[in-house]
Enzyme design. Structure first.
Site: not given
Ligand code: ZN
Ligand code: ADP
Length: 680
Positions: A458, A461
């Protein structure tokens, strides 16, 4: 989205509506045959036959009888011993069962009694009894039980086939009747335009329809023709049904409501007959409104499915609908509203002038419209002063009206669960999160290593989307499992009608950031990236095959709206080229993601640790690590312009609210759709 020019060359093939052999008759015939067989067989001899009293006495004397029952009404049943059945019943004996008996009438039970006593004395002992009433009825009942069962089953299945017991006048003989629900005027529908928030343009369009229904002469006197139908086009839950109901409510006319799939039935010819019936009913009630929800269930383009060939019934239904819409004059007072979110699959004949010649677009609400929708749905809810409609509207980009209604309801449920007297701000925020990401599953067991891997992913991202100019800025990232997802990130995509290639590539890069981070910092890749990869692959193929954005296949669009086509509109060679190009685009962006991540290793690491510690991080946390996004100012500028415009339009000089905006955690209110990323 690309602009699709949908001039497909489907010719309306007006097939003659041949009378078809109806399956109903088949069932009826089979049942009748069964009945005939049953009674035919039974009438010759069942398990019993009636004889005279003297014959009966004869049987007793010969010792054929094992048991006698004498009833009050003087009927006598004598049960025959199995070995004597053939002597009594002759050639019929094969048909009688074990309990074969004969019936007769005795002069009286007394004389029967004395006769049997007498015979007993002679050594023909017969057991006998005098039951209260004849069991003849139960025998008849037993005999006809199978028949009753057959009939019951038949009725049951017919009802099932016609769409459930009693639903909208179902039943055996009503299959061909329209299943529309009728709301009489002044009746159940109390919806007015006040209940429809936002949708200003759509409301304006339908207001004309209301006018016409109220005062038709005003238009017809001038020789004008009123549209027969209007098509409400938009995503689900945006208030299409609500709008249609409001039209009926405002005009105070009857309202027929049904779904396109209500026409569809397994019997041939039923759909067409339902359409006829619907229009007949509507004409009787004119002026009125007929609302057909999800009209694409019947309105799909005809003759596009040669391989399957099973669509005759739907085509007949559609043909009937087209005919009926032509069949009534524009001043007959029946107005047809239909809703769909797929205009592109509708038959062109349905959209031509004189039928659904108006299309009213009902879009997802923007920020101001969302405020209005909240306004409508907060009315019945007991809220405390902490609830801020502005904040809620900002937190729900991409939500439809139905979603917002759902948020309000969910918030009330959450507050009730906590035993509160009023619903507060936090309940609403929890409801929003829950609707976006599913239920938080704090109890879902994740190991330390898994948590680290999810956090790395995460954070990947988050880092990339923060550092790339065109990637969607992030609102919040969490590693708390929700629904089926293990982690999730919330983004606010920019509101835009067209997307440039750079924007698409940046988004792809950010989506690949999760996997890239795993690869780079963990040394092994995992299943967590499947959703990301799926999204990226689709996007890459879309860019190449539909948008003409690749180097080797520039300016070519192979878009084909024929969903049943099995032939690709390009050659094998091109197919290979497309595959190659897709691979290349994705690889490039993957490498780019890795590059960015290794350049910002420290920041990513910090972010990962923060995620592991706090589980949820917000845009401000990312900002603290990587600094302000240099290009944020640009979108803020745009936002400011928009805000001013909106303020002018609304003529609401609401100074307080403007101040609130500055402290907003979300970067850009002007952005419309909330895009969420989940990783399974
Ligand atoms: Zn992802
Ligand atoms: P659609 O027919 O477009 O799928 P509906 O009209 O059935 O959506 O909307 C479902 C519910 O969502 C409505 O009953 C209403 O409560 C709510 N809703 C949707 N759009 C709006 C809106 N613009 N204003 C107020 N409520 C709305």
């Amino acid at each position: 989205m690309e602009n699709k020019n949908l001039n497909s060359n489907n010719k309306p093939n007006n097939k003659v509506n041949m009378p078809k052999f109806n399956l109903n008759w088949m069932y009826l015939i089979i049942t009748l045959m069964l009945i005939a067989l049953w009674w035919g067989g039974d009438s010759k001899s069942g398990t019993s036959k009636s004889v005279s009293y003297s014959e009966f006495q004869e049987y007793v004397r010969k010792g054929y009888v094992q048991k006698v029952l004498g009833y009050e009404d003087k009927t006598v049943e004598a049960y025959i011993k199995p070995e004597s059945v053939s002597s009594v019943f002759g050639k019929d004996s094969v048909r009688v069962g074990k309990s074969a008996f004969v019936t007769c009438n005795s002069p009286s039970n007394d004389s029967l009694n004395s006769f049997l006593e007498e015979e007993k004395g002679k050594g023909n002992a017969v057991s006998y009894d005098y039951p209260q009433s004849s069991n003849i009825f139960s025998i008849i009942l037993l005999n006809s039980l199978p028949l009753i069962i057959i009939v019951a089953l038949w009725i049951f299945f017919m009802r099932r086939m016609s769409g459930g017991a009693g639903a909208g006048g179902g039943g055996v003989f009503n299959v061909g009747k329209s299943r529309a629900q009728l709301f009489e005027k002044g009746g159940a529908i109390k919806v007015t335009f006040k209940d429809v928030a936002g949708l200003a343009e759509a409301k304006q369009e339908v207001e004309e329809i209301v006018e016409f229904l109220k005062e038709p002469q005003k238009y017809t006197d001038l020789g004008g023709k009123i549209p027969k139908g209007a098509l409400l086009v938009g995503p689900p839950g945006t208030g299409k049904t609500l709008l249609a109901k409001a039209v009926a409510g405002e005009a105070n006319v009857p309202f027929f409501s049904l779904a396109g799939s209500d026409f569809v039935e397994m019997f041939v010819g039923v759909g067409a007959s339902r359409v006829r019936d619907l229009f007949k009913q509507a004409k009787e009630k004119a002026p009125c409104i007929v609302f057909i929800d999800e009209i694409d269930a019947v309105g799909r383009a005809r003759g596009k499915n040669p391989a399957m060939g099973g669509n005759d019934e739907r085509e007949n239904t559609l043909n009937q609908l087209l005919t009926e819409m032509d069949g009534f004059g524009s001043n007959s007072g029946v107005i047809i509203l239909a809703a769909t979110n797929r205009v592109d699959v509708l038959d062109k004949a349905l959209l031509r002038a004189g039928r659904f010649d108006r299309q009213i677009h009902v879009d997802l609400p923007d920020l101001n419209e969302r405020k209005e929708v909240f306004g409508v749905h907060l009315r019945p809810i007991k809220i405390d002063s902490s609830v801020d409609v502005d904040l809620l509207a900002r937190q729900t980009p991409g939500f439809s009206g139905a979603d917002i209604a759902n948020v309000c309801n969910e918030a009330a449920l959450i507050a009730a669960r906590h035993g509160k007297k009023f619903v507060s701000k936090q309940d609403f925020l929890d409801a929003v999160d829950r609707i976006i990401g599913g239920l938080e599953k704090k109890t879902k067991i994740t190991t330390e290593a898994e948590r680290r891997s999810i956090a790395l992913h995460e954070a990947g991202h988050a880092t990339i989307s923060w550092l790339l100019e065109y990637a969607n800025p992030l609102i919040k990232v969490t590693i708390v499992p929700r629904g089926r997802a293990l982690g999730a990130a919330w983004y606010l995509p920019e509101e835009r009608q067209i997307t440039t290639k750079e924007q698409m590539l940046d988004e792809m890069c950010a989506t690949l950031g999760g996997r890239a981070a795993e690869d780079l910092f963990l040394g092994h890749i995992s299943t967590g990236a499947m959703n990301d990869l799926e999204k990226v692959t689709k996007q890459a193929y879309g860019m190449i095959a539909y948008l003409g954005m690749s180097e080797k296949l520039p300016n070519l669009c192979y878009y084909n709206n024929d969903e049943y086509s099995f032939n690709k509109p390009y050659s094998e060679k091109t197919a290979e080229l497309i595959d190659e190009e897709a691979k290349q685009i994705i690889n490039e962006q993957y490498e780019r993601a890795k590059q960015i991540l290794s350049e910002h290793k420290e920041g990513h690491k910090e972010l990962t640790q923060l995620l592991i510690d706090k589980e949820v991080i917000f845009a401000e946390d990312v900002e603290r690590i990587f600094g302000k996004r240099p290009w944020a100012s640009r979108s803020e500028e745009i936002m400011a312009i928009k805000e001013n415009k909106a303020a002018e339009n609304a003529k609401e000089a609401n100074e307080e609210k403007k101040e609130d905006d500055n402290e907003s955690k979300i970067q850009d209110e002007s952005k419309k759709e909330n895009q969420n990323e989940v990783d399974n």
